[in-house]
Structure formats: C-alpha cells, structure tokens
Scaffold this motif. Structure first.
Motif, PDB file in Angstrom:
ATOM      1  N   HIS A 293       0.602  -1.187  -0.361  1.00 44.97           N
ATOM      2  CA  HIS A 293      -0.117  -0.721   0.334  1.00 44.97           C
ATOM      3  C   HIS A 293       0.859   1.539   0.105  1.00 44.97           C
ATOM      4  O   HIS A 293       0.732   2.314  -0.734  1.00 44.97           O
ATOM      5  CB  HIS A 293      -0.689  -0.348   0.866  1.00 44.97           C
ATOM      6  CG  HIS A 293      -2.186   1.240   1.500  1.00 44.97           C
ATOM      7  ND1 HIS A 293      -1.305   1.920   2.162  1.00 44.97           N
ATOM      8  CD2 HIS A 293      -2.930   1.629   1.089  1.00 44.97           C
ATOM      9  CE1 HIS A 293      -1.691   3.169   2.097  1.00 44.97           C
ATOM     10  NE2 HIS A 293      -3.483   2.889   1.601  1.00 44.97           N
ATOM     11  N   ASN A 294       1.742   1.398   0.771  1.00 47.04           N
ATOM     12  CA  ASN A 294       2.582   2.594   1.355  1.00 47.04           C
ATOM     13  C   ASN A 294       3.131   2.463  -1.207  1.00 47.04           C
ATOM     14  O   ASN A 294       3.896   3.625  -0.636  1.00 47.04           O
ATOM     15  CB  ASN A 294       3.649   2.133   2.219  1.00 47.04           C
ATOM     16  CG  ASN A 294       3.296   2.658   3.473  1.00 47.04           C
ATOM     17  OD1 ASN A 294       1.965   3.239   3.229  1.00 47.04           O
ATOM     18  ND2 ASN A 294       3.663   2.077   4.396  1.00 47.04           N
ATOM     19  N   PHE A 295       3.917   1.890  -0.857  1.00 54.09           N
ATOM     20  CA  PHE A 295       5.058   1.430  -1.927  1.00 54.09           C
ATOM     21  C   PHE A 295       3.474   1.553  -3.551  1.00 54.09           C
ATOM     22  O   PHE A 295       4.456   3.122  -3.805  1.00 54.09           O
ATOM     23  CB  PHE A 295       5.191   0.242  -2.625  1.00 54.09           C
ATOM     24  CG  PHE A 295       6.045   0.156  -4.233  1.00 54.09           C
ATOM     25  CD1 PHE A 295       7.561   0.332  -4.396  1.00 54.09           C
ATOM     26  CD2 PHE A 295       5.255  -0.810  -4.937  1.00 54.09           C
ATOM     27  CE1 PHE A 295       7.699   0.499  -4.959  1.00 54.09           C
ATOM     28  CE2 PHE A 295       6.243  -0.481  -6.130  1.00 54.09           C
ATOM     29  CZ  PHE A 295       7.431   0.098  -6.779  1.00 54.09           C
ATOM     30  N   PHE A 296       2.498   1.373  -3.307  1.00 54.12           N
ATOM     31  CA  PHE A 296       1.465   1.894  -4.033  1.00 54.12           C
ATOM     32  C   PHE A 296       1.204   3.512  -4.182  1.00 54.12           C
ATOM     33  O   PHE A 296       1.624   4.215  -5.157  1.00 54.12           O
ATOM     34  CB  PHE A 296       0.163   1.102  -4.011  1.00 54.12           C
ATOM     35  CG  PHE A 296       0.379   0.207  -5.499  1.00 54.12           C
ATOM     36  CD1 PHE A 296       0.231   0.024  -6.532  1.00 54.12           C
ATOM     37  CD2 PHE A 296       1.187  -1.087  -5.025  1.00 54.12           C
ATOM     38  CE1 PHE A 296      -0.240  -1.528  -7.208  1.00 54.12           C
ATOM     39  CE2 PHE A 296       0.995  -2.661  -6.298  1.00 54.12           C
ATOM     40  CZ  PHE A 296       1.148  -2.529  -7.128  1.00 54.12           C
ATOM     41  N   GLN A 297       1.265   3.874  -3.531  1.00 54.57           N
ATOM     42  CA  GLN A 297       0.800   5.004  -2.787  1.00 54.57           C
ATOM     43  C   GLN A 297       2.065   5.691  -3.071  1.00 54.57           C
ATOM     44  O   GLN A 297       1.477   7.524  -4.140  1.00 54.57           O
ATOM     45  CB  GLN A 297       0.508   5.886  -1.151  1.00 54.57           C
ATOM     46  CG  GLN A 297      -1.437   5.435  -1.233  1.00 54.57           C
ATOM     47  CD  GLN A 297      -1.558   6.001   0.213  1.00 54.57           C
ATOM     48  OE1 GLN A 297      -1.115   6.090   0.828  1.00 54.57           O
ATOM     49  NE2 GLN A 297      -3.260   6.425  -0.425  1.00 54.57           N
ATOM     50  N   ARG A 298       3.412   5.902  -3.355  1.00 56.00           N
ATOM     51  CA  ARG A 298       4.213   6.602  -3.376  1.00 56.00           C
ATOM     52  C   ARG A 298       4.586   6.829  -4.582  1.00 56.00           C
ATOM     53  O   ARG A 298       5.104   7.859  -5.235  1.00 56.00           O
ATOM     54  CB  ARG A 298       5.387   6.433  -2.541  1.00 56.00           C
ATOM     55  CG  ARG A 298       6.776   7.244  -2.157  1.00 56.00           C
ATOM     56  CD  ARG A 298       7.646   6.093  -1.268  1.00 56.00           C
ATOM     57  NE  ARG A 298       8.254   4.962  -1.512  1.00 56.00           N
ATOM     58  CZ  ARG A 298       7.640   3.808  -0.753  1.00 56.00           C
ATOM     59  NH1 ARG A 298       7.070   4.474   0.598  1.00 56.00           N
ATOM     60  NH2 ARG A 298       8.018   2.789  -0.842  1.00 56.00           N
ATOM     61  N   ASN A 299       4.327   5.767  -4.593  1.00 57.10           N
ATOM     62  CA  ASN A 299       4.600   6.100  -6.407  1.00 57.10           C
ATOM     63  C   ASN A 299       3.573   6.221  -7.528  1.00 57.10           C
ATOM     64  O   ASN A 299       3.581   5.764  -9.284  1.00 57.10           O
ATOM     65  CB  ASN A 299       5.502   4.499  -6.813  1.00 57.10           C
ATOM     66  CG  ASN A 299       6.822   4.612  -6.713  1.00 57.10           C
ATOM     67  OD1 ASN A 299       7.884   5.073  -7.115  1.00 57.10           O
ATOM     68  ND2 ASN A 299       6.777   3.288  -5.236  1.00 57.10           N
ATOM     69  N   ASN A 300       2.643   5.732  -7.052  1.00 57.56           N
ATOM     70  CA  ASN A 300       1.102   6.894  -7.705  1.00 57.56           C
ATOM     71  C   ASN A 300       0.463   5.853  -8.733  1.00 57.56           C
ATOM     72  O   ASN A 300      -0.102   6.084 -10.153  1.00 57.56           O
ATOM     73  CB  ASN A 300       1.330   8.028  -8.181  1.00 57.56           C
ATOM     74  CG  ASN A 300      -0.310   9.362  -8.955  1.00 57.56           C
ATOM     75  OD1 ASN A 300      -0.980   7.976  -8.152  1.00 57.56           O
ATOM     76  ND2 ASN A 300      -0.156  10.120  -9.850  1.00 57.56           N
ATOM     77  N   TYR A 301       0.980   4.299  -8.202  1.00 66.07           N
ATOM     78  CA  TYR A 301       0.375   3.475  -8.735  1.00 66.07           C
ATOM     79  C   TYR A 301      -0.595   2.984  -9.559  1.00 66.07           C
ATOM     80  O   TYR A 301      -2.046   3.819  -8.479  1.00 66.07           O
ATOM     81  CB  TYR A 301       1.594   2.309  -9.068  1.00 66.07           C
ATOM     82  CG  TYR A 301       2.643   1.543  -9.592  1.00 66.07           C
ATOM     83  CD1 TYR A 301       3.304   2.867 -10.286  1.00 66.07           C
ATOM     84  CD2 TYR A 301       3.711   1.648  -7.985  1.00 66.07           C
ATOM     85  CE1 TYR A 301       4.300   2.906 -10.220  1.00 66.07           C
ATOM     86  CE2 TYR A 301       4.755   0.933  -8.738  1.00 66.07           C
ATOM     87  CZ  TYR A 301       5.742   2.114  -9.945  1.00 66.07           C
ATOM     88  OH  TYR A 301       6.728   2.338  -9.971  1.00 66.07           O
ATOM     89  N   ASN A 302      -1.603   2.589  -9.819  1.00 66.40           N
ATOM     90  CA  ASN A 302      -3.016   1.582  -9.673  1.00 66.40           C
ATOM     91  C   ASN A 302      -3.581   0.819  -8.723  1.00 66.40           C
ATOM     92  O   ASN A 302      -2.723   0.181  -8.498  1.00 66.40           O
ATOM     93  CB  ASN A 302      -2.861   1.187 -11.378  1.00 66.40           C
ATOM     94  CG  ASN A 302      -5.021   1.353 -12.106  1.00 66.40           C
ATOM     95  OD1 ASN A 302      -5.564   1.349 -10.791  1.00 66.40           O
ATOM     96  ND2 ASN A 302      -5.025   1.267 -12.683  1.00 66.40           N
TER      97      ASN A 302
END
Length: 448
Positions: free
Chosen positions: A66-75
């Motif tokens: 979750h943190n990784f996706f939010q930080r990189n603005n992934y889908n």
C-alpha cells in the motif's frame, strides 16, 4: 451559467475517491485479518499457529505494498487484486485443510471476505468477476490436490452458500461504481459552481467599490455645482438689481427721453424682470432636480409673445446684417403656460440662430395653428450643426465641434435649456440640420 467538466478533472477526482475507498479496505484488512486466527484457534487448533503467522505476514505485506503504490502513484486496482489474491489463497487453503464439520465456518468466512470487498471496493465490475473466478479456481485447485472428500460432500457443507454469495456480490460493484461516479461528478459541479459564484461575487464587490468611488466623486461634484449656482445666482441677482434700480431712475425722468428711448427703456425693464423671475426659479437647485418644476401658469396670446421676442432681437440681427423675416400669425392664439419661460424658449432659439448665422443670411420666424397646436418655427440659413451632433445637442453642457467659416464659439447650453423648459411645460421641441441650415420647431397645445 454553463459548467463543463473535462475528462482529466473527472478522472482525477474519481482516482481520489477510489484511493479513499482503497485505504478503507486495506486498513480494515490489516487490523481485522489477524483477528480471524481466533476462529482458527477454536475450529482448526492443529494449524492455527501457522496460519496466525501467515495472516500477520500477509497484513505486513499488504501494508508495505500500500505504501509503495501510494508513493509511486500506481494503479490502486492492482493493489486490490494482489491483496485479494493473498486473502483468497489463505482462505481457499483453509477450506481444504479443515475437517468437514468445520467447513461451513470457513466457507462463511471466505464469503464474508468477498462480500466485504465488493461492498467497499470502487472499481469496474469486471474486476470483481475476475476475483470471484480466481476464488473458484483456487478452491478447485486445492480441493483436487489436498482434499480427501468427494466433491458433493465438499459442496453440500457450505460450498453452495459460498458460490451463491460470491456470484451475487459481483453485482454490487456495478451499481456502486455508477453511484459514486455520479456523486463525484455532482461534487465537481458544486465545487466549480461555488468557484464561479465566488469569482462573480469578487467582481461584484470590485464593481461596487468602483461605483461607490464614482458616486462619491459625483456627490462632491454635485456639491461644487450647487455651491457655484448659489454664488453665481446671488451675484447675478445683485447685478440685475442694479440694472433695475438704474432703469427705474431713468424712467422717473422719462420726460427727457425720446419715443425710441422710452421703448428701449421698456425693453430693459421687461428683460430685467424676466431675468429676475427666472433666476428666482433656477436658483432653487432642489426644484430644478425634482421631477417637475413649478411654473406660474397663465393664459396669454402666444403670437404676441413671439412678436415681442422678434422685435427685441431685430437690432441684434441687423448688427450682423442678418435679415429676420416676419411670418408671425397676426391672429391671437391663447395658451396656458408660463409666459416668462415660454418667451425664454423663443429667445434662446432665435438668438442661437442669429449668433451662428453668417452675414447676409435670412432667418424666417413662422407661427401657425396646426391640429389644435401652436407651432413656432425658425428656418435658419446659418451653418449646419450636423447630424452627428443631433443626439448630443440637448446635453446640459455640450461644446459643439467648430464648423468651417465660423469664428464664434458654439455652446449647446441655450438649446438644452429651451428643450428642458419646453418639455416641462408639456410641449415638444424638435430639430433638424442639413446643408441648407438649421430648423427649429416648438409645439404647444392652444386653448379655446
């Protein structure tokens, strides 16, 4: 007020709303999924510790993703697919390993997880269908590899309830997606409408400030105007008083005067009285600015008044070699008007014509009775004011453009005063200008 929403704006706000829903799902999983180990401890005590560790690991992995996706603005959809897959693997595996007596409990837990996802998730319904199919495949896969029961027994102990619940829950995201999308669109419209209203309110406030400043300037100018009128009026009254007093002293010794001199003294006396009367009226600024002026109405022969004005300006016309043509009706026509102000209207129009005419011109003064109206006309062969000045000639103070060959300054104040007086007394003043000169026409109703 037309408001248009761009695709980029809609996509941006939908993404914000989707991430809000995704955060709710992810943190609910992180907090509640390890608690499911209590069920394991009660109904699957042989493997509860191993699965407790697995649930903790899955919660940590999902939190990190979750943190990784939010930080990189992934889908966000990919994150939800991964999280659901991890939960499905654990749940499908438990549905295969537990005893047949506890199978209903774990099918129920698995159905609750799928139902929770579909109630909270914000994505297109195809994604929920994919996840449900994945759940079915995982159950079939683990059943074929690890289960020692036949398929009918497997399905009859909670499997049918799970499959129905999972299939029906796939219908929820379709409706939910449309509702939330419509809600997001409405929210954007409201926000943009509010911004437009705020902008319009700012514009209105700025314009109101400008209007207030202009009003204050006009108020000060009006005060200066009133002050000027009062000062000029009092000075003029003193001058007129001196003229009347001097003229009265001459009249006291009229035996020394010739017939012509007595006539001129009479003109001076009459003009001074008129000027004093008009000043008394015009000095009252409140009366001028009120909707109606108070006139001293009386019945008189208007042709006689025109003739009086005509004779008073003959000498002025002769000084410029201008010939006044007398076409004044000799029959009496009675009107009920303010005699002084009517005379001033005729005086202003005729003196204007004399002033702006070139030498050796003819000016016709014509009166007539037309349709129960007294008509006063001046046909002037002087320099044309011009059609472009027609709409501006009745301004309170208007300096007209210099015409070729004219050496006199042209100030449209006399015409504006004549227009005001005529209108206030119920008459009509019209004007026409062409290459042959200028034409003035005044109309008043006559009385029987």
């Amino acid at each position: 007020m037309f408001i248009q929403i761009t695709k980029e704006e809609l996509a941006r706000d939908i993404s914000k709303r989707a991430w809000y829903q995704t955060n709710n799902i992810i943190f609910s999983i992180i907090l509640l999924y390890p608690v499911f180990s209590i069920v394991d401890f009660i109904y699957a005590d042989a493997v509860w510790l191993q699965f407790f560790i697995i649930r903790i690991i899955i919660s940590v992995v999902i939190y990190a993703l979750h943190n990784f996706f939010q930080r990189n603005n992934y889908n966000y959809r990919i994150l939800l697919h991964i999280a659901f897959l991890l939960l499905s693997v654990t749940s499908a595996l438990l549905c295969t390993l537990v005893n047949i007596e506890q199978l209903n409990i774990y099918f129920l837990l698995y159905a609750v997880i799928i139902l929770f996802f579909n109630l909270q998730v914000f994505w297109e319904p195809i994604h929920s269908i994919i996840q449900t199919l994945v759940a079915f495949l995982l159950l079939l896969l683990f059943f074929s590899l690890l289960s020692g029961y036949n398929l009918d027994l497997y399905i009859s102990n909670g499997g049918q309830f799970f499959f129905i619940t999972a299939a029906v829950s796939c219908l929820i995201p379709a409706t939910r997606y449309k509702v939330i999308e419509r809600d997001v669109r409405s929210q954007i419209l409201i926000e943009k409408s509010n911004e437009q209203l705020k902008e319009q309110n700012r514009d209105i406030n700025e314009k109101n400030k400008i209007i207030d400043m202009q009003y204050e300037q006009l108020r000060k100018l009006d005060e200066h105007k009133n002050s000027f009128i009062n000062i000029a009026g009092h000075d003029l009254k003193n001058l007129i008083g001196s003229i009347i007093m001097s003229n009265n002293m001459i009249q006291e010794e009229d035996y020394r005067l010739s017939v012509d001199q007595k006539e001129f003294v009479g003109y001076i006396s009459d003009s001074a009285d008129k000027m004093q009367y008009m000043l008394n009226k015009l000095m009252d600024v409140k009366e001028i600015e009120s909707p109606e002026m108070n006139f001293n109405m009386e019945v008189f022969d208007v042709n006689a008044e025109v003739l009086h004005v005509y004779k008073g300006l003959i000498e002025t016309a002769q000084m410029k070699n201008i010939h006044l043509v007398d076409n004044i009706l000799k029959l009496p026509l009675h009107v009920r008007l303010d005699k002084v102000f009517v005379g001033q209207v005729f005086q202003n129009l005729l003196s204007n014509s004399i002033k702006f005419s070139q030498t050796n011109n003819n000016i016709k003064v014509v009166t007539s009775l037309q349709r129960q109206k007294f008509v006063f006309e001046i046909i002037d062969e002087g320099i044309a004011i011009g059609q472009e000045e027609l709409d501006m000639m009745f301004n309170k103070l208007k300096t007209l453009n210099d015409a070729a060959g004219s050496k006199e300054s042209r100030l449209g104040l006399g015409l504006s005063i004549a227009k005001l007086m005529t209108k206030e007394m119920g008459g009509e003043l019209t004007y026409r200008s062409d290459d042959n000169g200028n034409y003035f026409r005044v109309e008043f109703y006559v009385i029987n």
